[in-house]
Design a protein around this motif. Structure first.
Motif, mmCIF file in Angstrom:
data_model
loop_
_atom_site.group_PDB
_atom_site.id
_atom_site.type_symbol
_atom_site.label_atom_id
_atom_site.label_comp_id
_atom_site.label_asym_id
_atom_site.label_seq_id
_atom_site.Cartn_x
_atom_site.Cartn_y
_atom_site.Cartn_z
ATOM 1 N N GLU A 16 -7.404 -8.148 14.040
ATOM 2 C CA GLU A 16 -7.790 -7.040 14.923
ATOM 3 C C GLU A 16 -8.440 -5.889 14.165
ATOM 4 O OE1 GLU A 16 -4.782 -8.420 14.759
ATOM 5 O OE2 GLU A 16 -4.217 -9.107 16.731
ATOM 6 N N TRP A 17 -8.169 -5.774 12.872
ATOM 7 C CA TRP A 17 -8.733 -4.681 12.086
ATOM 8 C C TRP A 17 -10.184 -4.923 11.715
ATOM 9 C CZ3 TRP A 17 -4.164 -4.383 8.120
ATOM 10 C CH2 TRP A 17 -3.006 -3.962 8.777
ATOM 11 N N LYS A 18 -10.632 -6.171 11.798
ATOM 12 C CA LYS A 18 -12.018 -6.544 11.462
ATOM 13 C C LYS A 18 -12.419 -6.064 10.059
ATOM 14 C CE LYS A 18 -13.620 -6.708 16.252
ATOM 15 N NZ LYS A 18 -12.479 -7.382 16.701
ATOM 16 N N ILE A 19 -11.539 -6.361 9.088
ATOM 17 C CA ILE A 19 -11.789 -6.023 7.683
ATOM 18 C C ILE A 19 -11.945 -7.328 6.923
ATOM 19 C CG2 ILE A 19 -10.818 -4.988 5.604
ATOM 20 C CD1 ILE A 19 -9.293 -3.052 7.401
ATOM 21 N N ASP A 20 -13.029 -7.449 6.185
ATOM 22 C CA ASP A 20 -13.289 -8.642 5.400
ATOM 23 C C ASP A 20 -12.811 -8.401 3.975
ATOM 24 O OD1 ASP A 20 -14.229 -11.196 4.846
ATOM 25 O OD2 ASP A 20 -16.178 -10.430 4.192
ATOM 26 N N GLY A 21 -11.825 -9.146 3.546
ATOM 27 C CA GLY A 21 -11.301 -8.996 2.200
ATOM 28 C C GLY A 21 -9.826 -8.663 2.209
ATOM 29 N N THR A 22 -9.261 -8.532 1.003
ATOM 30 C CA THR A 22 -7.840 -8.232 0.880
ATOM 31 C C THR A 22 -7.624 -6.738 0.697
ATOM 32 O OG1 THR A 22 -7.981 -8.684 -1.482
ATOM 33 C CG2 THR A 22 -7.245 -10.480 -0.082
ATOM 34 N N LEU A 23 -6.378 -6.311 0.956
ATOM 35 C CA LEU A 23 -6.043 -4.891 0.883
ATOM 36 C C LEU A 23 -4.949 -4.653 -0.149
ATOM 37 C CD1 LEU A 23 -5.777 -4.088 4.699
ATOM 38 C CD2 LEU A 23 -7.755 -3.832 3.219
ATOM 39 N N CYS A 24 -4.936 -3.433 -0.703
ATOM 40 C CA CYS A 24 -3.830 -3.028 -1.568
ATOM 41 C C CYS A 24 -2.668 -2.583 -0.673
ATOM 42 C CB CYS A 24 -4.259 -1.892 -2.498
ATOM 43 S SG CYS A 24 -4.648 -0.338 -1.677
ATOM 44 N N GLY A 25 -1.523 -2.359 -1.256
ATOM 45 C CA GLY A 25 -0.340 -1.977 -0.494
ATOM 46 C C GLY A 25 -0.487 -0.666 0.251
ATOM 47 N N LYS A 26 -1.114 0.337 -0.390
ATOM 48 C CA LYS A 26 -1.277 1.652 0.244
ATOM 49 C C LYS A 26 -2.156 1.549 1.489
ATOM 50 C CE LYS A 26 -0.906 4.490 -3.900
ATOM 51 N NZ LYS A 26 -1.624 5.430 -4.770
ATOM 52 N N CYS A 27 -3.294 0.886 1.362
ATOM 53 C CA CYS A 27 -4.229 0.773 2.491
ATOM 54 C C CYS A 27 -3.644 -0.086 3.603
ATOM 55 C CB CYS A 27 -5.574 0.226 2.024
ATOM 56 S SG CYS A 27 -6.464 1.379 0.948
ATOM 57 N N TYR A 28 -2.907 -1.130 3.231
ATOM 58 C CA TYR A 28 -2.267 -1.973 4.236
ATOM 59 C C TYR A 28 -1.246 -1.163 5.029
ATOM 60 C CZ TYR A 28 0.097 -5.965 6.351
ATOM 61 O OH TYR A 28 0.637 -6.851 7.251
ATOM 62 N N SER A 29 -0.450 -0.355 4.345
ATOM 63 C CA SER A 29 0.540 0.486 5.023
ATOM 64 C C SER A 29 -0.125 1.495 5.949
ATOM 65 C CB SER A 29 1.399 1.230 3.999
ATOM 66 O OG SER A 29 2.190 0.330 3.279
ATOM 67 N N LYS A 30 -1.230 2.085 5.490
ATOM 68 C CA LYS A 30 -1.959 3.052 6.332
ATOM 69 C C LYS A 30 -2.507 2.382 7.587
ATOM 70 C CE LYS A 30 -3.396 6.084 2.568
ATOM 71 N NZ LYS A 30 -4.542 6.550 1.777
ATOM 72 N N LYS A 31 -3.093 1.195 7.409
ATOM 73 C CA LYS A 31 -3.653 0.486 8.566
ATOM 74 C C LYS A 31 -2.549 0.070 9.536
ATOM 75 C CE LYS A 31 -7.397 -0.296 9.265
ATOM 76 N NZ LYS A 31 -8.370 0.516 10.000
ATOM 77 N N LEU A 32 -1.393 -0.341 9.024
ATOM 78 C CA LEU A 32 -0.274 -0.691 9.898
ATOM 79 C C LEU A 32 0.174 0.517 10.706
ATOM 80 C CD1 LEU A 32 2.173 -3.037 7.967
ATOM 81 C CD2 LEU A 32 0.901 -3.532 10.030
ATOM 82 N N ALA A 33 0.257 1.684 10.050
ATOM 83 C CA ALA A 33 0.670 2.906 10.742
ATOM 84 C C ALA A 33 -0.341 3.292 11.819
ATOM 85 C CB ALA A 33 0.837 4.039 9.741
ATOM 86 N N GLU A 34 -1.630 3.070 11.564
ATOM 87 C CA GLU A 34 -2.663 3.347 12.573
ATOM 88 C C GLU A 34 -2.553 2.366 13.743
ATOM 89 O OE1 GLU A 34 -6.508 3.116 10.749
ATOM 90 O OE2 GLU A 34 -5.999 4.625 9.238
#
Length: 71
Positions: free
Chosen positions: A40-58
């Protein structure tokens, strides 16, 4: 012959992960622990822990309680 204890690494995976550090798709920092973005985020590639947590919170707004309180 039986090869029950043998395993093979595909060349595509070995080129990407063995010995190389990937960069986060959002912040471009080197990734120690890889996280896969939700479709659902439409992001191509892997994420670091900080960015993953931010996207989850959003994606899941509101108050959240940590289950693992050891940290």
């Amino acid at each position: 012959m039986v090869y029950s204890r043998m395993f093979f690494i595909s060349s595509k995976k070995s080129n990407v992960t063995l010995g190389k550090k990937e960069k986060c798709a959002i912040c471009s920092e080197l990734i120690e622990l890889h996280f896969k973005a939700m479709e659902e985020w439409k992001i191509d590639g892997t994420l670091c822990g900080k960015c993953y947590s931010k996207k989850l919170a959003e994606f899941y707004p509101g108050e959240h309680e940590r289950v693992n309180l050891s940290k």
